[in-house]
Design a protein around this motif. Structure first.
Motif: not given
Length: 216
Positions: A173-176, A207-216
């Motif tokens: 999940e990306v946010e930015g 652009h830009p990404i400000t949060s990057l989380k792997e989904i477990e």
């Protein structure tokens, strides 16, 4: 406990000092300096529109929850047509998908064409599902910039290409901040309707990404 005037003055001075110290500790990334190299938000652009474009790419402040445009989703991204007003570059977006491809870019104008990997963007193809990870024309582009990489380093998060490339094929999940990359319109499927010549679905990206989380 009753404080005398001297104690009150001392307390106020201490609070003022702490506030100033916190302010000094918060780093400003308007000019990115790494080693002997520095680059302003506008990069090397001398044209008004390109300067504005680079300044948007190089934003480094983190969006608030109220900044998120919930309409930025796969369904709306896939809508037909060229629509620069479909989303708002003043807003941020949140998108979940699979990392189909991740590449380290080269020296670019937005990063002052500095030939140093610390100043290179990381270019990520986000796929809506595992089934279309090989179909670039269905992907949304999301990017990590040098400023956010440095900001995350200060938070003890490793956003280096070497560390992040292990996420290829993973759901994230990306946010930015939302960005309309008009320079690549001819390579966007919604603009040219050519699967072979397209390496993205839309001109809109995070652009830009400000949060990057792997989904477990």
């Amino acid at each position: 406990m009753k404080l005398n005037p001297s104690s009150i003055c001392l307390l106020l001075s201490l609070l003022f000092f702490i506030g100033c110290s916190d302010h000094r500790r918060s780093k400003n990334y308007n000019t990115l300096t790494i080693g002997d190299n520095s680059c302003p938000l506008e990069g090397l652009a001398d044209d008004k529109d390109e300067k504005r474009s680079n300044e948007l790419k190089n934003r480094w402040t983190l969006p608030k929850e109220s900044d998120i445009d919930t309409s930025f989703n796969w369904e709306n991204i896939y809508q037909d047509g060229r629509d620069p007003k479909r989303f708002d570059q003043k807003k941020s977006g949140r998108l979940r998908g699979y990392i189909a491809l991740m590449t380290e870019q080269n020296a670019e104008e937005c990063n002052c064409k500095i030939k140093n990997k610390d100043f290179y963007d990381i270019h990520i193809h986000l796929s809506p599902s595992e089934d279309v990870m090989s179909e670039k024309w269905q992907h949304v582009i999301v990017e990590i910039t040098p400023r956010l990489r440095e900001l995350m380093k200060a938070k003890n998060e490793d956003w280096s290409y070497k560390n992040l490339k292990k996420l290829k094929g993973k759901e994230v999940e990306v946010e930015g901040w939302l960005f309309y990359d008009w320079e690549h319109g001819d390579k966007a499927y919604l603009y040219n309707r050519d699967e072979q010549k397209s390496w993205r679905v839309s001109v809109w990206e995070i652009h830009p990404i400000t949060s990057l989380k792997e989904i477990e």
